[in-house]
Design a protein around this motif. Structure first.
Motif, PDB file in Angstrom:
ATOM      1  N   HIS A  37       0.831  -1.210   0.000  1.00 11.89           N
ATOM      2  CA  HIS A  37       0.000   0.000   0.000  1.00 11.89           C
ATOM      3  C   HIS A  37       0.863   1.255   0.000  1.00 11.89           C
ATOM      4  O   HIS A  37       1.649   1.490   0.917  1.00 11.89           O
ATOM      5  CB  HIS A  37      -0.918   0.000   1.225  1.00 11.89           C
ATOM      6  CG  HIS A  37      -1.988   1.035   1.170  1.00 11.89           C
ATOM      7  ND1 HIS A  37      -2.638   1.492   2.304  1.00 11.89           N
ATOM      8  CD2 HIS A  37      -2.546   1.698   0.130  1.00 11.89           C
ATOM      9  CE1 HIS A  37      -3.539   2.395   1.949  1.00 11.89           C
ATOM     10  NE2 HIS A  37      -3.498   2.531   0.634  1.00 11.89           N
ATOM     11  N   LYS A  38       0.730   2.033  -1.050  1.00 11.23           N
ATOM     12  CA  LYS A  38       1.378   3.338  -1.114  1.00 11.23           C
ATOM     13  C   LYS A  38       0.322   4.366  -1.458  1.00 11.23           C
ATOM     14  O   LYS A  38      -0.435   4.194  -2.412  1.00 11.23           O
ATOM     15  CB  LYS A  38       2.484   3.353  -2.171  1.00 11.23           C
ATOM     16  CG  LYS A  38       3.217   4.692  -2.254  1.00 11.23           C
ATOM     17  CD  LYS A  38       4.327   4.656  -3.285  1.00 11.23           C
ATOM     18  CE  LYS A  38       5.050   6.001  -3.367  1.00 11.23           C
ATOM     19  NZ  LYS A  38       6.134   5.975  -4.382  1.00 11.23           N
ATOM     20  N   LYS A  39       0.259   5.429  -0.686  1.00  8.69           N
ATOM     21  CA  LYS A  39      -0.775   6.445  -0.882  1.00  8.69           C
ATOM     22  C   LYS A  39      -0.275   7.575  -1.771  1.00  8.69           C
ATOM     23  O   LYS A  39       0.840   8.060  -1.602  1.00  8.69           O
ATOM     24  CB  LYS A  39      -1.223   7.013   0.463  1.00  8.69           C
ATOM     25  CG  LYS A  39      -1.895   6.001   1.379  1.00  8.69           C
ATOM     26  CD  LYS A  39      -2.320   6.655   2.685  1.00  8.69           C
ATOM     27  CE  LYS A  39      -3.008   5.659   3.618  1.00  8.69           C
ATOM     28  NZ  LYS A  39      -3.425   6.311   4.885  1.00  8.69           N
ATOM     29  N   LEU A  40      -1.130   7.961  -2.714  1.00  8.02           N
ATOM     30  CA  LEU A  40      -0.874   9.166  -3.496  1.00  8.02           C
ATOM     31  C   LEU A  40      -1.557  10.329  -2.799  1.00  8.02           C
ATOM     32  O   LEU A  40      -2.757  10.251  -2.509  1.00  8.02           O
ATOM     33  CB  LEU A  40      -1.445   9.030  -4.906  1.00  8.02           C
ATOM     34  CG  LEU A  40      -0.696   8.171  -5.924  1.00  8.02           C
ATOM     35  CD1 LEU A  40      -1.420   8.211  -7.259  1.00  8.02           C
ATOM     36  CD2 LEU A  40       0.734   8.639  -6.087  1.00  8.02           C
ATOM     37  N   PRO A  41      -0.850  11.408  -2.507  1.00  9.19           N
ATOM     38  CA  PRO A  41      -1.495  12.563  -1.876  1.00  9.19           C
ATOM     39  C   PRO A  41      -2.645  13.067  -2.736  1.00  9.19           C
ATOM     40  O   PRO A  41      -2.563  13.093  -3.971  1.00  9.19           O
ATOM     41  CB  PRO A  41      -0.364  13.596  -1.794  1.00  9.19           C
ATOM     42  CG  PRO A  41       0.890  12.787  -1.827  1.00  9.19           C
ATOM     43  CD  PRO A  41       0.590  11.624  -2.726  1.00  9.19           C
ATOM     44  N   GLY A  42      -3.726  13.466  -2.085  1.00 10.84           N
ATOM     45  CA  GLY A  42      -4.906  13.916  -2.796  1.00 10.84           C
ATOM     46  C   GLY A  42      -4.642  15.072  -3.741  1.00 10.84           C
ATOM     47  O   GLY A  42      -5.267  15.177  -4.793  1.00 10.84           O
ATOM     48  N   HIS A  43      -3.695  15.943  -3.397  1.00 14.43           N
ATOM     49  CA  HIS A  43      -3.450  17.117  -4.238  1.00 14.43           C
ATOM     50  C   HIS A  43      -2.809  16.744  -5.562  1.00 14.43           C
ATOM     51  O   HIS A  43      -2.799  17.537  -6.504  1.00 14.43           O
ATOM     52  CB  HIS A  43      -2.561  18.126  -3.500  1.00 14.43           C
ATOM     53  CG  HIS A  43      -1.157  17.641  -3.258  1.00 14.43           C
ATOM     54  ND1 HIS A  43      -0.167  17.696  -4.212  1.00 14.43           N
ATOM     55  CD2 HIS A  43      -0.597  17.077  -2.150  1.00 14.43           C
ATOM     56  CE1 HIS A  43       0.954  17.204  -3.714  1.00 14.43           C
ATOM     57  NE2 HIS A  43       0.719  16.811  -2.473  1.00 14.43           N
ATOM     58  N   MET A  44      -2.269  15.503  -5.674  1.00 12.29           N
ATOM     59  CA  MET A  44      -1.632  15.088  -6.921  1.00 12.29           C
ATOM     60  C   MET A  44      -2.645  14.668  -7.978  1.00 12.29           C
ATOM     61  O   MET A  44      -2.322  14.592  -9.164  1.00 12.29           O
ATOM     62  CB  MET A  44      -0.676  13.914  -6.660  1.00 12.29           C
ATOM     63  CG  MET A  44       0.576  14.266  -5.911  1.00 12.29           C
ATOM     64  SD  MET A  44       1.645  12.814  -5.688  1.00 12.29           S
ATOM     65  CE  MET A  44       1.977  12.355  -7.397  1.00 12.29           C
ATOM     66  N   VAL A  45      -3.868  14.362  -7.551  1.00 13.18           N
ATOM     67  CA  VAL A  45      -4.858  13.800  -8.462  1.00 13.18           C
ATOM     68  C   VAL A  45      -6.076  14.707  -8.520  1.00 13.18           C
ATOM     69  O   VAL A  45      -6.751  14.914  -7.513  1.00 13.18           O
ATOM     70  CB  VAL A  45      -5.293  12.389  -8.013  1.00 13.18           C
ATOM     71  CG1 VAL A  45      -6.213  11.758  -9.046  1.00 13.18           C
ATOM     72  CG2 VAL A  45      -4.081  11.517  -7.755  1.00 13.18           C
TER      73      VAL A  45
END
Length: 201
Positions: free
Chosen positions: A175-183
Protein backbone atom coordinates in the motif's frame (compact mmCIF):
# COMPACT_ATOMS: atom_id res chain seq x y z
CA UNK A 1 -17.81 22.76 -11.83
CA UNK A 2 -18.90 20.22 -14.39
CA UNK A 3 -17.46 16.73 -14.38
CA UNK A 4 -15.12 15.32 -17.01
CA UNK A 5 -18.00 13.25 -18.35
CA UNK A 6 -20.15 16.35 -18.78
CA UNK A 7 -17.31 18.07 -20.64
CA UNK A 8 -17.10 15.13 -23.05
CA UNK A 9 -13.97 13.61 -21.57
CA UNK A 10 -12.81 10.13 -22.53
CA UNK A 11 -13.86 6.93 -20.75
CA UNK A 12 -10.34 6.62 -19.37
CA UNK A 13 -10.57 10.05 -17.79
CA UNK A 14 -13.92 9.25 -16.22
CA UNK A 15 -12.61 5.89 -15.06
CA UNK A 16 -9.55 7.20 -13.30
CA UNK A 17 -11.49 10.06 -11.74
CA UNK A 18 -14.39 7.95 -10.54
CA UNK A 19 -13.32 7.50 -6.95
CA UNK A 20 -12.30 11.15 -6.67
CA UNK A 21 -15.76 12.23 -7.75
CA UNK A 22 -17.36 9.91 -5.22
CA UNK A 23 -15.02 11.12 -2.48
CA UNK A 24 -16.56 14.57 -2.61
CA UNK A 25 -20.05 13.44 -1.70
CA UNK A 26 -20.73 11.90 0.73
CA UNK A 27 -17.32 10.85 2.19
CA UNK A 28 -15.70 14.29 1.72
CA UNK A 29 -12.52 15.45 -0.02
CA UNK A 30 -9.99 12.70 -0.71
CA UNK A 31 -6.82 13.14 1.34
CA UNK A 32 -5.04 10.29 -0.45
CA UNK A 33 -5.49 7.55 -3.02
CA UNK A 34 -4.47 3.90 -2.72
CA UNK A 35 -1.88 2.35 -5.05
CA UNK A 36 0.20 -0.83 -4.83
CA UNK A 37 3.49 1.06 -4.98
CA UNK A 38 4.80 -1.24 -7.72
CA UNK A 39 7.09 0.19 -10.41
CA UNK A 40 6.67 -0.63 -14.10
CA UNK A 41 7.40 -2.19 -16.47
CA UNK A 42 7.67 -5.58 -14.73
CA UNK A 43 9.08 -8.61 -16.51
CA UNK A 44 6.99 -11.76 -16.30
CA UNK A 45 9.45 -13.62 -14.06
CA UNK A 46 9.86 -10.60 -11.79
CA UNK A 47 6.09 -10.19 -11.50
CA UNK A 48 5.61 -13.84 -10.56
CA UNK A 49 8.27 -13.64 -7.85
CA UNK A 50 6.49 -10.78 -6.16
CA UNK A 51 3.83 -11.33 -3.55
CA UNK A 52 0.19 -10.44 -4.14
CA UNK A 53 -0.43 -6.71 -3.84
CA UNK A 54 -4.21 -6.59 -3.35
CA UNK A 55 -6.56 -9.00 -1.56
CA UNK A 56 -10.34 -9.30 -1.47
CA UNK A 57 -11.38 -10.46 1.98
CA UNK A 58 -14.82 -12.01 2.43
CA UNK A 59 -17.17 -10.26 4.83
CA UNK A 60 -19.08 -12.03 7.61
CA UNK A 61 -22.47 -11.81 5.88
CA UNK A 62 -24.05 -15.24 6.43
CA UNK A 63 -25.55 -15.61 2.96
CA UNK A 64 -22.22 -15.40 1.12
CA UNK A 65 -20.00 -17.69 3.22
CA UNK A 66 -19.76 -20.15 0.31
CA UNK A 67 -17.58 -17.77 -1.74
CA UNK A 68 -13.77 -17.81 -1.42
CA UNK A 69 -12.59 -16.36 1.88
CA UNK A 70 -9.68 -14.51 0.32
CA UNK A 71 -8.74 -13.70 -3.27
CA UNK A 72 -5.35 -12.26 -4.17
CA UNK A 73 -4.29 -10.12 -7.11
CA UNK A 74 -0.77 -9.60 -8.43
CA UNK A 75 2.48 -11.49 -8.06
CA UNK A 76 1.93 -15.15 -8.92
CA UNK A 77 -1.83 -14.64 -8.53
CA UNK A 78 -4.19 -13.47 -11.31
CA UNK A 79 -4.28 -9.77 -12.15
CA UNK A 80 -8.08 -9.83 -12.52
CA UNK A 81 -11.07 -11.72 -11.13
CA UNK A 82 -14.71 -11.90 -12.20
CA UNK A 83 -17.65 -11.97 -9.79
CA UNK A 84 -21.21 -12.92 -10.64
CA UNK A 85 -24.06 -15.39 -10.38
CA UNK A 86 -22.74 -17.73 -13.10
CA UNK A 87 -20.61 -20.61 -11.86
CA UNK A 88 -17.87 -19.94 -14.44
CA UNK A 89 -16.87 -16.74 -12.63
CA UNK A 90 -13.91 -16.76 -10.27
CA UNK A 91 -16.49 -15.97 -7.57
CA UNK A 92 -20.01 -17.38 -7.95
CA UNK A 93 -22.32 -15.14 -5.90
CA UNK A 94 -25.26 -17.00 -4.32
CA UNK A 95 -27.47 -13.90 -4.56
CA UNK A 96 -30.50 -13.83 -6.88
CA UNK A 97 -30.13 -10.14 -7.69
CA UNK A 98 -26.55 -10.65 -8.93
CA UNK A 99 -26.00 -10.58 -12.69
CA UNK A 100 -24.37 -13.53 -14.44
CA UNK A 101 -21.23 -11.42 -14.78
CA UNK A 102 -21.73 -8.82 -12.08
CA UNK A 103 -18.34 -7.10 -11.89
CA UNK A 104 -14.66 -7.46 -12.60
CA UNK A 105 -11.80 -6.35 -10.37
CA UNK A 106 -8.41 -5.86 -11.97
CA UNK A 107 -5.01 -4.28 -11.40
CA UNK A 108 -4.36 -1.44 -13.82
CA UNK A 109 -1.37 0.81 -14.37
CA UNK A 110 -1.55 4.56 -14.97
CA UNK A 111 0.69 7.60 -15.18
CA UNK A 112 -0.14 11.11 -14.07
CA UNK A 113 0.84 14.03 -16.33
CA UNK A 114 4.09 15.76 -15.52
CA UNK A 115 5.13 12.78 -13.39
CA UNK A 116 7.47 10.03 -14.58
CA UNK A 117 6.30 7.39 -12.11
CA UNK A 118 3.87 4.73 -13.28
CA UNK A 119 1.36 3.76 -10.59
CA UNK A 120 -0.84 0.70 -10.14
CA UNK A 121 -4.15 0.30 -8.34
CA UNK A 122 -7.18 -1.97 -8.18
CA UNK A 123 -10.20 -0.95 -10.24
CA UNK A 124 -13.72 -2.32 -10.35
CA UNK A 125 -15.73 -2.59 -13.55
CA UNK A 126 -19.49 -2.82 -13.00
CA UNK A 127 -21.09 -5.09 -15.62
CA UNK A 128 -24.33 -5.64 -13.71
CA UNK A 129 -27.91 -4.81 -14.49
CA UNK A 130 -28.79 -3.54 -11.02
CA UNK A 131 -25.46 -2.07 -10.01
CA UNK A 132 -22.49 -2.78 -7.77
CA UNK A 133 -22.03 -0.89 -4.51
CA UNK A 134 -18.81 0.45 -3.00
CA UNK A 135 -19.21 1.50 0.62
CA UNK A 136 -22.97 1.45 0.11
CA UNK A 137 -22.99 3.76 -2.94
CA UNK A 138 -23.20 2.88 -6.65
CA UNK A 139 -19.83 2.21 -8.25
CA UNK A 140 -18.85 4.64 -10.98
CA UNK A 141 -18.78 3.36 -14.56
CA UNK A 142 -16.94 2.25 -16.55
CA UNK A 143 -14.24 1.88 -13.85
CA UNK A 144 -14.14 2.64 -10.14
CA UNK A 145 -10.80 3.23 -8.39
CA UNK A 146 -10.86 0.99 -5.30
CA UNK A 147 -9.30 2.25 -2.08
CA UNK A 148 -7.86 0.34 0.88
CA UNK A 149 -10.73 -0.67 3.16
CA UNK A 150 -13.50 -0.25 0.55
CA UNK A 151 -16.42 -2.65 0.90
CA UNK A 152 -17.95 -4.14 -2.26
CA UNK A 153 -21.58 -5.23 -2.32
CA UNK A 154 -24.93 -5.21 -4.09
CA UNK A 155 -28.62 -4.79 -3.37
CA UNK A 156 -30.36 -8.08 -2.59
CA UNK A 157 -33.88 -6.71 -3.02
CA UNK A 158 -35.62 -3.43 -2.30
CA UNK A 159 -33.52 -0.28 -2.13
CA UNK A 160 -33.12 -0.14 1.63
CA UNK A 161 -29.93 -0.25 3.68
CA UNK A 162 -30.84 -3.58 5.29
CA UNK A 163 -31.01 -5.19 1.83
CA UNK A 164 -27.36 -4.47 1.03
CA UNK A 165 -25.20 -7.60 0.77
CA UNK A 166 -21.52 -6.70 1.21
CA UNK A 167 -19.33 -9.56 0.05
CA UNK A 168 -15.69 -8.37 -0.09
CA UNK A 169 -13.44 -5.82 1.61
CA UNK A 170 -10.48 -4.45 -0.37
CA UNK A 171 -7.09 -4.84 1.26
CA UNK A 172 -3.92 -3.42 -0.28
CA UNK A 173 -1.19 -5.83 0.89
CA UNK A 174 1.34 -3.47 -0.68
CA UNK A 175 0.00 0.00 0.00
CA UNK A 176 1.38 3.34 -1.11
CA UNK A 177 -0.78 6.45 -0.88
CA UNK A 178 -0.87 9.17 -3.50
CA UNK A 179 -1.50 12.56 -1.88
CA UNK A 180 -4.91 13.92 -2.80
CA UNK A 181 -3.45 17.12 -4.24
CA UNK A 182 -1.63 15.09 -6.92
CA UNK A 183 -4.86 13.80 -8.46
CA UNK A 184 -7.56 16.07 -9.89
CA UNK A 185 -10.29 15.65 -12.48
CA UNK A 186 -8.14 17.55 -14.96
CA UNK A 187 -4.91 15.66 -14.23
CA UNK A 188 -5.97 12.20 -15.41
CA UNK A 189 -4.54 11.53 -18.88
CA UNK A 190 -6.52 9.80 -21.60
CA UNK A 191 -3.99 6.98 -21.71
CA UNK A 192 -4.53 6.16 -18.03
CA UNK A 193 -5.76 2.73 -17.00
CA UNK A 194 -3.89 0.66 -19.54
CA UNK A 195 -4.07 -2.95 -18.23
CA UNK A 196 -1.11 -3.84 -16.05
CA UNK A 197 -1.36 -7.48 -17.07
CA UNK A 198 -3.52 -9.91 -18.96
CA UNK A 199 -6.38 -11.63 -17.21
CA UNK A 200 -5.44 -15.06 -15.94
CA UNK A 201 -8.14 -17.43 -14.88
Amino acid sequence: GSSTAQRGGSNAQVAACSWLAMARDPPGPAKSFSTTGRAYPLGRKEAERRQAVVALVRTRVASIQSIPERLQLGGASPTAVTIGRHEENDVALPVRSASKLHCQITLRAFKLPEHESVHEAAFLRDNSRHGTLVNGFPAFRPWHWLQHGDVIGLMSGKATSDCIVNFYTVEYCSHKKLPGHMVTLEDIPTQALAPSGGMRR
